[in-house]
Write an enzyme that holds these catalytic residues in place. Structure first.
Site, PDB file in Angstrom:
ATOM      1  N   LYS A   1       0.449  -1.265  -0.096  1.00  6.57           N
ATOM      2  CA  LYS A   1       0.146  -0.106  -0.121  1.00  6.57           C
ATOM      3  C   LYS A   1       0.418   0.891   0.310  1.00  6.57           C
ATOM      4  CE  LYS A   1      -3.634   2.671   0.447  1.00  6.57           C
ATOM      5  NZ  LYS A   1      -4.950   2.881   0.120  1.00  6.57           N
TER       6      LYS A   1
ATOM      7  N   PHE B   1      -0.763   8.922 -13.839  1.00  3.24           N
ATOM      8  CA  PHE B   1       0.236  10.010 -12.828  1.00  3.24           C
ATOM      9  C   PHE B   1       0.671  10.859 -13.533  1.00  3.24           C
ATOM     10  CE2 PHE B   1      -2.746   9.549  -9.036  1.00  3.24           C
ATOM     11  CZ  PHE B   1      -3.594   8.735  -9.434  1.00  3.24           C
TER      12      PHE B   1
ATOM     13  N   ALA C   1       1.209  16.512 -14.801  1.00  2.80           N
ATOM     14  CA  ALA C   1       2.437  18.229 -14.130  1.00  2.80           C
ATOM     15  C   ALA C   1       0.929  19.148 -13.931  1.00  2.80           C
ATOM     16  CB  ALA C   1       2.901  18.920 -14.993  1.00  2.80           C
TER      17      ALA C   1
ATOM     18  N   GLY D   1      -2.677  16.348  -4.500  1.00  6.14           N
ATOM     19  CA  GLY D   1      -3.188  16.964  -1.720  1.00  6.14           C
ATOM     20  C   GLY D   1      -3.950  15.793  -1.808  1.00  6.14           C
TER      21      GLY D   1
ATOM     22  N   CYS E   1      -4.417  11.226   1.149  1.00  5.72           N
ATOM     23  CA  CYS E   1      -3.519  10.277   1.111  1.00  5.72           C
ATOM     24  C   CYS E   1      -1.963  10.185   0.679  1.00  5.72           C
ATOM     25  CB  CYS E   1      -4.144   8.605  -0.438  1.00  5.72           C
ATOM     26  SG  CYS E   1      -5.841   8.505   0.373  1.00  5.72           S
TER      27      CYS E   1
ATOM     28  N   LYS F   1      -0.115  12.754   3.741  1.00  8.01           N
ATOM     29  CA  LYS F   1       0.463  11.551   4.122  1.00  8.01           C
ATOM     30  C   LYS F   1       1.159  10.404   4.689  1.00  8.01           C
ATOM     31  CE  LYS F   1      -3.946   9.029   5.807  1.00  8.01           C
ATOM     32  NZ  LYS F   1      -3.698   7.673   6.249  1.00  8.01           N
TER      33      LYS F   1
ATOM     34  N   LYS G   1      -9.541  16.971  -5.751  1.00  8.17           N
ATOM     35  CA  LYS G   1      -9.114  16.882  -6.952  1.00  8.17           C
ATOM     36  C   LYS G   1     -10.786  16.561  -7.535  1.00  8.17           C
ATOM     37  CE  LYS G   1      -9.809  12.346  -6.132  1.00  8.17           C
ATOM     38  NZ  LYS G   1      -8.940  11.187  -6.861  1.00  8.17           N
TER      39      LYS G   1
HETATM   40  C1  UGA Z   1      -5.166   7.950  -4.243  1.00 10.03           C
HETATM   41  C2  UGA Z   1      -4.889   6.446  -4.937  1.00 10.03           C
HETATM   42  O1  UGA Z   1      -4.577   7.053  -5.979  1.00 10.03           O
HETATM   43  C3  UGA Z   1      -5.387   5.263  -4.928  1.00 10.03           C
HETATM   44  O2  UGA Z   1      -5.310   4.211  -4.959  1.00 10.03           O
HETATM   45  C4  UGA Z   1      -5.557   4.689  -3.185  1.00 10.03           C
HETATM   46  O3  UGA Z   1      -6.119   4.303  -2.708  1.00 10.03           O
HETATM   47  C5  UGA Z   1      -5.715   6.102  -2.491  1.00 10.03           C
HETATM   48  O4  UGA Z   1      -4.913   7.176  -2.731  1.00 10.03           O
HETATM   49  C6  UGA Z   1      -5.335   6.227  -0.843  1.00 10.03           C
HETATM   50  O5  UGA Z   1      -4.535   5.172  -0.204  1.00 10.03           O
HETATM   51  O6  UGA Z   1      -6.259   6.099   0.026  1.00 10.03           O
HETATM   52  P1  UGA Z   1      -6.869   9.730  -3.851  1.00 10.03           P
HETATM   53  O7  UGA Z   1      -5.488  10.489  -3.078  1.00 10.03           O
HETATM   54  O8  UGA Z   1      -8.399   9.829  -3.962  1.00 10.03           O
HETATM   55  O9  UGA Z   1      -6.297   7.974  -4.030  1.00 10.03           O
HETATM   56  O10 UGA Z   1      -6.486  10.807  -5.556  1.00 10.03           O
HETATM   57  P2  UGA Z   1      -5.684  10.519  -6.706  1.00 10.03           P
HETATM   58  O11 UGA Z   1      -6.139  10.212  -8.117  1.00 10.03           O
HETATM   59  O12 UGA Z   1      -3.993   9.026  -6.579  1.00 10.03           O
HETATM   60  O13 UGA Z   1      -5.005  11.765  -6.898  1.00 10.03           O
HETATM   61  C7  UGA Z   1      -4.246  12.431  -5.460  1.00 10.03           C
HETATM   62  C8  UGA Z   1      -3.225  13.718  -5.721  1.00 10.03           C
HETATM   63  O14 UGA Z   1      -3.400  13.558  -7.276  1.00 10.03           O
HETATM   64  C9  UGA Z   1      -4.689  14.672  -6.329  1.00 10.03           C
HETATM   65  O15 UGA Z   1      -4.478  16.091  -5.602  1.00 10.03           O
HETATM   66  C10 UGA Z   1      -4.696  15.405  -7.755  1.00 10.03           C
HETATM   67  O16 UGA Z   1      -4.866  16.268  -8.513  1.00 10.03           O
HETATM   68  C11 UGA Z   1      -2.891  14.787  -7.951  1.00 10.03           C
HETATM   69  N1  UGA Z   1      -2.773  13.936  -9.322  1.00 10.03           N
HETATM   70  C12 UGA Z   1      -3.039  12.821  -9.940  1.00 10.03           C
HETATM   71  C13 UGA Z   1      -1.350  14.760  -9.936  1.00 10.03           C
HETATM   72  O17 UGA Z   1      -1.573  15.856  -9.760  1.00 10.03           O
HETATM   73  N2  UGA Z   1      -1.309  14.509 -11.458  1.00 10.03           N
HETATM   74  C14 UGA Z   1      -1.542  12.762 -11.762  1.00 10.03           C
HETATM   75  O18 UGA Z   1      -1.200  13.249 -13.336  1.00 10.03           O
HETATM   76  C15 UGA Z   1      -2.463  12.502 -10.564  1.00 10.03           C
END
Ligand code: UGA
Length: 429
Positions: free
Chosen positions: A204, A249, A252, A257, A260, A263, A320
């Protein structure tokens, strides 16, 4: 199966609803009485597409129940999922107090053989800790096992992610115990990895930290692109078509934020340090992410100069799209900076404004993006909501004081913007 899910946060509530939808009988336990009262009325504590319908449907089919009684949940269930919060302490370490508390309560009421499953994101070693607490404090001489079954759902697509995960990870002490979880998940027909508890716990953190690394990496590349007239979107596309790298992912922007990545990266760094390992790579990932707002402010002030009295139309507040969650949202950091500089902040977000009002009651909250853009000196894009991509830009241009856009998520094509007569600043382009 009879299942108890303790904690009705994002993970607990979605997991409970999906398990119920698969035909199991679920008791969701939460110590927060108001939350349980609301859930029993079908009122969700969070915004998540599809969740409310699923919860209501399963409640009316009598497969999903909400209660504050952990005793009721533990006694009636063969599987007990722990899905409580694991927030960070000031030093980045994970605060396990809720997990420990719940383990103590399970020990009090355990009345038969149970499998206790950690779904909360917990540092490696927590499975052992739960086993010790329950083992030492159980009131009846009954057996139990502890499993790690980390969650990979994303906010905004939580139901879909839970029903169609890329993989299901089951860290169990024996094959027999793993088989019970396998039975629960088999209807999803997804790849399942059966492993030991510490490996599952590590998977994880390693996954979230690796994804965060991709984001910080592309953000560092974006900074170079800005200096050399390259376009980071093209660079990310060219990289992502290499199947070893993959396209996901690599967007840019303002950085990551949410509840998850910030932290979990801190927590893994802390775990490494605890075992004498200096995880410098991860430290740098965190540092790059923390610098994104500074970088964006530099671009804005570089163009606009003194922000005092300037009207900024901030589009998007949530960390997001498709969520109302403001935890570790870059918007909050930016609002703080804008207000300190004396700017007037007008804002619009499809679902996160109510949450933001609790922190910043005095911003100008607007009914729609156009109202926010009216008479603004600049449009500042913070969250890549789909509706922002589809705005009538000619109308926006006509109502703004000047056609100036700072696009923190690269949602617009700079060429289109230029054609329409906007002055456009993206990230890394
Ligand atoms: C993340 C993981 O993607 C999940 O697999 C995991 O289960 C979850 O954390 C958790 O540990 O509970 P989440 O925090 O909901 O999920 O959101 P993401 O879609 O992963 O995005 C996280 C952040 O990264 C957002 O602020 C998003 O804007 C940013 N991001 C994402 C980018 O800046 N660039 C990207 O290419 C992708």
């Amino acid at each position: 199966m009879n299942i108890c899910v303790i904690g009705t946060g994002y993970v607990g509530l979605v997991t409970g609803a999906v398990f119920a939808d698969l035909g199991n009988e679920i008791i969701c336990v939460d110590s927060n009485e108001e939350k349980v009262r609301n859930l029993n009325k079908g009122v969700m504590p969070i915004y998540e597409p599809g969740l409310e319908e699923m919860v209501r449907r399963n409640m009316s089919d009598k497969r999903l129940f909400f209660t504050t009684s952990i005793q009721n949940g533990v006694e009636k269930s063969e599987l007990i999922f722990i899905a409580v919060g694991t927030p960070p302490k000031d030093n980045g370490e994970t605060d396990l107090s809720q997990v420990k508390q719940v383990a103590g309560e399970i020990a009090e009421y355990i009345n038969d053989y149970k499998i206790i499953i950690n779904k909360s994101t917990v540092p490696v070693g927590t499975g052992n800790l739960v086993r010790e607490i329950v083992g030492k404090n159980k009131q009846k001489q009954v057996d139990f096992d502890v499993v790690s079954n980390p969650e990979f759902l994303r906010e905004g697509s939580a139901i879909k992610d839970t029903l169609h995960p890329d993989r299901i990870v089951i860290g169990a002490p024996s094959h027999k115990v793993a088989m019970k979880l396998l039975e629960l998940y088999s209807t999803l027909e997804r790849p399942m990895l059966i492993t030991d508890v510490p490996s599952a716990e590590m998977i994880k953190y390693a996954s979230n930290s690796f994804l965060a690394t991709k984001i910080s990496f592309i953000n560092a590349i974006a900074d170079i692109c800005e200096k050399v007239d390259a376009d980071v979107l093209q660079v990310a596309k060219g990289m992502g078509w290499d199947s070893r790298i993959g396209p996901d992912f690599l967007q840019a922007g303002l950085g990551y934020g949410g509840s998850c990545f910030p932290k979990d990266t801190e927590s893994l760094f802390h775990t490494a340090a605890k075992y004498g390992i200096d995880f410098g790579l991860l430290r740098e990932v965190i540092t790059i992410n923390e610098g994104r707002v500074d970088h964006f402010m530099g671009t804005i002030e570089g163009r606009m100069g003194d922000l005092s009295g300037k009207v900024l139309a901030m589009l998007g507040l949530a960390f997001k799209p498709d969520t109302d969650d403001l935890r570790e949202a870059k918007s909050l950091e930016l609002i703080e900076r804008f207000l300190k500089k004396g700017a007037v902040v007008k804002t619009y977000d499809p679902v996160a404004m109510e949450n933001c009002k609790r922190v910043y009651p005095n911003l100008i909250y607007c009914e729609n993006p156009y109202e926010a853009a009216k008479d603004a000196d600049a449009l500042v894009i913070i969250t890549e909501w789909r509706e922002f991509k589809l705005l009538n830009l000619e109308r926006i241009k006509a109502i703004m004081k000047q056609p100036l856009v700072f696009d923190g998520r690269n949602i617009y094509d700079p060429r289109v913007k230029k054609k329409l007569g906007f002055e456009y600043y993206g990230i890394g382009r």
